[in-house]
Scaffold this motif. Sequence first.
Motif, PDB file in Angstrom:
ATOM      1  N   UNK A   5      13.990  -4.085   8.709  1.00  0.00           N
ATOM      2  CA  UNK A   5      13.297  -4.762   7.705  1.00  0.00           C
ATOM      3  C   UNK A   5      12.373  -5.749   7.861  1.00  0.00           C
ATOM      4  N   UNK A   6      12.651  -6.558   9.096  1.00  0.00           N
ATOM      5  CA  UNK A   6      11.535  -7.616   9.412  1.00  0.00           C
ATOM      6  C   UNK A   6      10.284  -7.263   9.683  1.00  0.00           C
ATOM      7  N   UNK A   7      10.090  -5.964  10.000  1.00  0.00           N
ATOM      8  CA  UNK A   7       8.791  -5.405  10.244  1.00  0.00           C
ATOM      9  C   UNK A   7       7.968  -4.991   9.216  1.00  0.00           C
ATOM     10  N   UNK A   8       8.554  -5.199   8.070  1.00  0.00           N
ATOM     11  CA  UNK A   8       7.956  -5.041   6.710  1.00  0.00           C
ATOM     12  C   UNK A   8       7.551  -6.540   6.262  1.00  0.00           C
ATOM     13  N   UNK A   9       6.024  -6.543   5.962  1.00  0.00           N
ATOM     14  CA  UNK A   9       5.520  -7.787   5.534  1.00  0.00           C
ATOM     15  C   UNK A   9       5.013  -7.455   3.944  1.00  0.00           C
ATOM     16  N   UNK A  10       5.063  -8.487   3.093  1.00  0.00           N
ATOM     17  CA  UNK A  10       4.643  -8.106   1.727  1.00  0.00           C
ATOM     18  C   UNK A  10       3.445  -8.777   1.453  1.00  0.00           C
ATOM     19  N   UNK A  11       2.211  -7.966   0.703  1.00  0.00           N
ATOM     20  CA  UNK A  11       1.259  -8.406   0.338  1.00  0.00           C
ATOM     21  C   UNK A  11       0.767  -8.418  -1.235  1.00  0.00           C
TER      22      UNK A  11
ATOM     23  N   UNK B 144       0.408  -5.572  -7.956  1.00  0.00           N
ATOM     24  CA  UNK B 144       0.522  -6.909  -7.356  1.00  0.00           C
ATOM     25  C   UNK B 144       1.522  -6.808  -6.199  1.00  0.00           C
ATOM     26  N   UNK B 145       2.000  -5.552  -5.865  1.00  0.00           N
ATOM     27  CA  UNK B 145       2.898  -5.548  -4.733  1.00  0.00           C
ATOM     28  C   UNK B 145       2.175  -4.627  -3.829  1.00  0.00           C
ATOM     29  N   UNK B 146       2.592  -4.648  -2.400  1.00  0.00           N
ATOM     30  CA  UNK B 146       1.927  -4.000  -1.481  1.00  0.00           C
ATOM     31  C   UNK B 146       2.346  -4.700  -0.319  1.00  0.00           C
ATOM     32  N   UNK B 147       2.080  -4.323   0.965  1.00  0.00           N
ATOM     33  CA  UNK B 147       2.591  -4.636   2.231  1.00  0.00           C
ATOM     34  C   UNK B 147       2.187  -3.869   3.384  1.00  0.00           C
ATOM     35  N   UNK B 148       2.648  -4.185   4.433  1.00  0.00           N
ATOM     36  CA  UNK B 148       2.263  -3.591   5.534  1.00  0.00           C
ATOM     37  C   UNK B 148       3.629  -3.444   6.570  1.00  0.00           C
ATOM     38  N   UNK B 149       3.798  -2.295   7.441  1.00  0.00           N
ATOM     39  CA  UNK B 149       4.780  -2.083   8.405  1.00  0.00           C
ATOM     40  C   UNK B 149       4.040  -2.407   9.521  1.00  0.00           C
TER      41      UNK B 149
END
Lengths: 76, 379
Positions: B62-68, B205-210
């Motif tokens: 889960x630490x590889x998922x950052x939110x934007x 307003x939610x998104x992110x990157x692996x």
Amino acid sequence: MIRKQERVVFTFHTTTDAMAAEIQCKDLGGRMIPVPGEITADCGLAWCAEPQLEEVLRSALNTAGIPVQGVYRLMI
Amino acid sequence: MIYFDNAATTLQKPECVLWAVIEAMGTFGNPGRGVHEPAMAASRAVYDARCALAQLFHGENPARIAFTANATEALNIAIKGILNPGDHVITTAMEHNSVLRPLYELEDRGAELTILPADDRGRIDYNAISASIRDNTRAIVCTHGSNLTGNLLDIGKIGAIAKAHGLLFVVDASQTAGVFPIDVQKMGIDILCFTGHKGLLGPQGTGGLYVREGVDVRPLLTGGSGVQSHSKTHPAQMPTALEAGTLNAHRLAGLNAAVPWLLETGIDTLRQKELDLMWAFYEGVREIPEITVYGDFSARERCPIVSLNVRDYDSAQVSDALFSQFGIATRPGAHCAPLMHDALGTGSRGGVRFSFSHYNTMEEIKIAIAALREIAREE
């Protein structure tokens, strides 16, 4: 007054690691606390437990692959 | 009202998503900025959302998922965080401006850019990827699915090309996250950028990157992190490295309800319904002589999108007529995909995009086909 007792304290690099640690540790004993000033005047999270739980907690975190920043024995 | 603009944002979210946001708004403290119960409640929801997304995308942890805030922010972080002046990068004409504009910006600063062309059905030639690789090629950046034609790129195939040449592979999954299976490890994806409010059925307003373990991404922003506060530099550990400032925990609570709902319901089940709707619509409109449909319809598996034009009408006028006369919501214009419109020959008038979700119905499809027949007949 705040009564001080010896405790083992695990610190983490990130809040994410701390949250992963909570899931692993909550049934073993202890609770999340703000990182004590004796370690660093940081604003992070740390897992605090009775000293005799150190090995079982270390083992649980290690098995789960959660990086631990440091393990401390403190009077807090 | 019939809503066929799900490629812009899905309108109907699972009820659990709405309740999760409402509850979060009334109970959450700042995630990662304290240990009292309101802060912990926020931190747990954010962490649970990471876990759900890591499961959905088959990330290492889960630490590889950052939110934007959205996919655009994620793509800016990815593109600007791995490329330097002098690097060469390969992309495609299928891309959205959220990929193209950061790349143009880097080109102005000394990066070299190859844009693989699309043919008049919006397809690219996979052989051109390998042929474009140079000594200084650093990355391939591409979409998983066109937001205009709905056509997919075979990201497993492109990932294998990237791996064979030691290149980083960045994927824009804006149209496919939560719709198509994505396995970042099997597909050789180094960075996967996603939005939360389309196929993932979460709030805007939610998104992110692996980000794959071992891939270093220079942060776009630095600042408050909740940890390592006395360090002069922003923490290097993921996901904190890419998450300066307070996260949008209220909305991430909604995403944290949406992704488990998707996992439980099954994205394959939902996608098959969407594809049934899309194909019924396509079969209905392709028979209308005054209508031109764009893209490649040779394979069943594609994004549930159909873009078209009626006669020589301006797409904005057709879309306006659909809503004002028939209550059907679509999206006209350029769809932030200028190169794709150029390839399709629709650069000047754009196209009318119909995009479907699992909650649409066959009855709505029939109404839309009838409405288009009516508009096509008007002249």
